[in-house]
Structure formats: C-alpha cells, structure tokens
Design an enzyme around this catalytic site. Sequence first.
Site, PDB file in Angstrom:
ATOM      1  N   ASP A   1     -11.350   2.397   3.875  1.00  0.00           N
ATOM      2  CA  ASP A   1     -11.767   1.091   3.610  1.00  0.00           C
ATOM      3  C   ASP A   1     -13.237   0.909   3.501  1.00  0.00           C
ATOM      4  O   ASP A   1     -13.982  -0.138   2.991  1.00  0.00           O
ATOM      5  CB  ASP A   1     -11.208   0.135   4.898  1.00  0.00           C
TER       6      ASP A   1
ATOM      7  N   GLN B   1      -4.751  -1.566   9.135  1.00  0.00           N
ATOM      8  CA  GLN B   1      -4.507  -2.838   8.600  1.00  0.00           C
ATOM      9  C   GLN B   1      -5.163  -3.983   9.351  1.00  0.00           C
ATOM     10  O   GLN B   1      -4.884  -3.977  10.617  1.00  0.00           O
ATOM     11  CB  GLN B   1      -3.157  -3.147   8.478  1.00  0.00           C
TER      12      GLN B   1
ATOM     13  N   LYS C   1       0.781  -1.373  -0.136  1.00  0.00           N
ATOM     14  CA  LYS C   1       0.041   0.215  -0.199  1.00  0.00           C
ATOM     15  C   LYS C   1       1.125   1.323  -0.041  1.00  0.00           C
ATOM     16  O   LYS C   1       0.650   2.151  -0.624  1.00  0.00           O
ATOM     17  CB  LYS C   1      -0.943  -0.052   1.274  1.00  0.00           C
TER      18      LYS C   1
END
Length: 320
Positions: free
Chosen positions: A119, A96, A53
């Site tokens: 997200d 994460q 990422k």
Amino acid sequence: MVLILDGKSHAERMLAEVRAGVERRAALGLRPPCLAVVLVGEDPASQVYVRGKIAACAGTGIRSVEHRIAAGTQEQLEALVAELNLDPGVDGILVQLPLPGGLDAKHLLRGIDPAKDVDGLHPVNQGLLLGGQRGLRPCTPSACISMLKAYGISLKGKRAVVLGRSEIVGKPISLMLLEEHATVTIAHSRTEDLPGLCRQADLLVAAVGRPGLVEGSWIKPGAVVVDVGINRVDDLELGRRIFQADPRKLETLLAKGSVLCGDVRFGEASAVAGAITPVPGGVGPLTIAGLMANTLQACEARLHVRALPGHGVGVWGDGE
Ligand code: NAD
C-alpha cells in the site's frame, strides 16, 4: 469535446502487464507472487474491496492468502503482521482499512516490512517517494500518473492543484506530480478561495470525499480533471443541487435511492474541461491494478530477480 479518461481500460492494460510479468516468472521456473490480505471486522464495504482484490489476484496469476479476523486485539494483529513479515512465501501484505474502532492502524502499518508494504504507507516507502527514489508507492496515485502518461498528457511545467492532503492520495500524488515537473499546489479543508485556486489549474486532482464539491465554474477551460472521490449520495436535496447537469445520476438516485458520484460535478465540469475521469469507471478501477503491480514489484525486488525488464530497483535522477 471533452476527452473521457477511461480508467477501466487503463486498469485492464495494467493488469495484462502484471499477468505477463507473472507468466515470465513462471517461464523461468519462479513461483508466482503472493499477496496476504488482512481483513478485520465485518465492514460490508471492506468485504467488497477485499473480494475485488482477491479476484484481481486470481485474474493475474498472483497467489492470495486471506486472513479474516472477526475481532482482533492490536497485539493479535501485530503478531499476525510479524508472522507474515517473516514468511518467505509472502511478498505483499495488505491490511484493509479502515480498521474497527479501538485499533491503531498507523502503528500496525508501521510494523509491516517496508519491502512487503504494497500500500506504500510505511514511513520508509514514504521517505523513498519524498527522495524521488524507487520504492513501493501508494496504488491510487501511482496508477493515476500511469494513466495520464498513457494518454500522453504532459505534466511538465503545468500548474497542478491537488484537493486533499491524505497520506493515501493527496500527499503522494502531489509528490509524484512534482516528480513529473508540474508546479503543484496542495489545497485542503482550510484553504481559502478554493474556487479561485482551482480556476488556475491545468490539472485538477480532487481527493476530498465531498460529493459534487467542485463546480463547473471552478474549472479552467481545457483543464485535465482527475476525480478520485467516490461518494454514495442518498440525499435527494443534495442530489438535485449537484446533479443539475447530470440527469442520469438524478434518475438513478430517484429510482434506486442512492447513486455513486465523485467530488467533481461531472456534467458541469465536462462542459469546460479538456479531459476528465468519470465516477465510476475512472480512478476507481486503477487502484486494484496498482496493487497488483506493486505485489509483482515487491516480489521481484525481494527475490532479487532484477534482470527482468521493467522491474529493477533503481534511483530516479532529479531530472534537472
Ligand atoms: P481523507 O478523508 O483522508 O482526506 C480528505 C482530504 O480532503 C483531507 O486532506 C481534507 O483536508 C480535504 N478536505 C476535506 N474537506 C474539504 C473541503 N471542503 N475543501 C477542500 N479540501 C477538503 O480522504 P482520502 O482517503 O484521501 O479519500 C478522498 C476521496 O477519495 C474519498 O472519496 C475516497 O473514497 C476516495 N478514494 C478513492 C480511491 C479510488 O480507488 N478511486 C482510493 C482512495 C480514496
């Protein structure tokens, strides 16, 4: 002849669009978008994902700020999220997952400012998706839909079966397919006669996390198959069973002791399907591209730079 849906190339196109968006901002004298990535614990797979990422941010011109926390309490993490929420220089916050045991991911994610929830897992963004309104949407499903559209695959009126009902893939992709006017059935671990249901699907999305669950005989001839599953197989007996039509996978398993595969038996399915995503190289690369697109979208929506083409905040019609 089956069409292989090349997620890697589509991800590259998506990343190029994000890069162009960042450059457009720079040309207007605007700062680059900024993604804050929070990694808790030492999980090796999470470390690999976070590295990917951060690298994608660098490749698109997005600024990234990494917060690595060896061991944090729930209170410490919530305080960090609150700080990032208030930081005007941060556009997106990515925690994460999975978090180490004892930490409540759901509660932590609810603390993220919905405008920075890249997200797409905050209840506000989930609600916007349910209502057919623009918000930040989960990266994997939105990038899958974008790829299907790029291939000119029509979803209107098609029978779609989604295997899996997770908040990150199964449920959101079902809503997005509905928005594209597909007739959607969501199947899960308690669904009866999964093979029979799958055989009715013009579009089959597998997001289960069970290697080789979907056999070739489950696929309707000509169907489009999107395999979201990413599984590492190290069991030779299982490999011999699910890789009967994938000799290269079996060779890798024998040579290296493990091999990556999807939820669908690729060799068997591609003999029947009209189009299919491989694993790796299918859905996998799309997720990070979706994250970069969401970070740019979050930045432009937050800073009210809505004049730029393609990034306005708007409401979709019900399309009736
Ligand atoms: P999850 O574990 O949260 O959900 C799995 C779902 O599958 C559940 O809803 C469950 O009901 C269903 N299920 C389990 N066993 C089943 C069975 N035998 N038959 C039918 N349904 C069954 O998983 P997730 O987070 O949605 O991920 C699913 C898979 O997708 C995993 O392999 C994951 O690694 C992969 N994934 C890939 C990407 C990507 O970038 N390609 C992104 C997210 C997830």
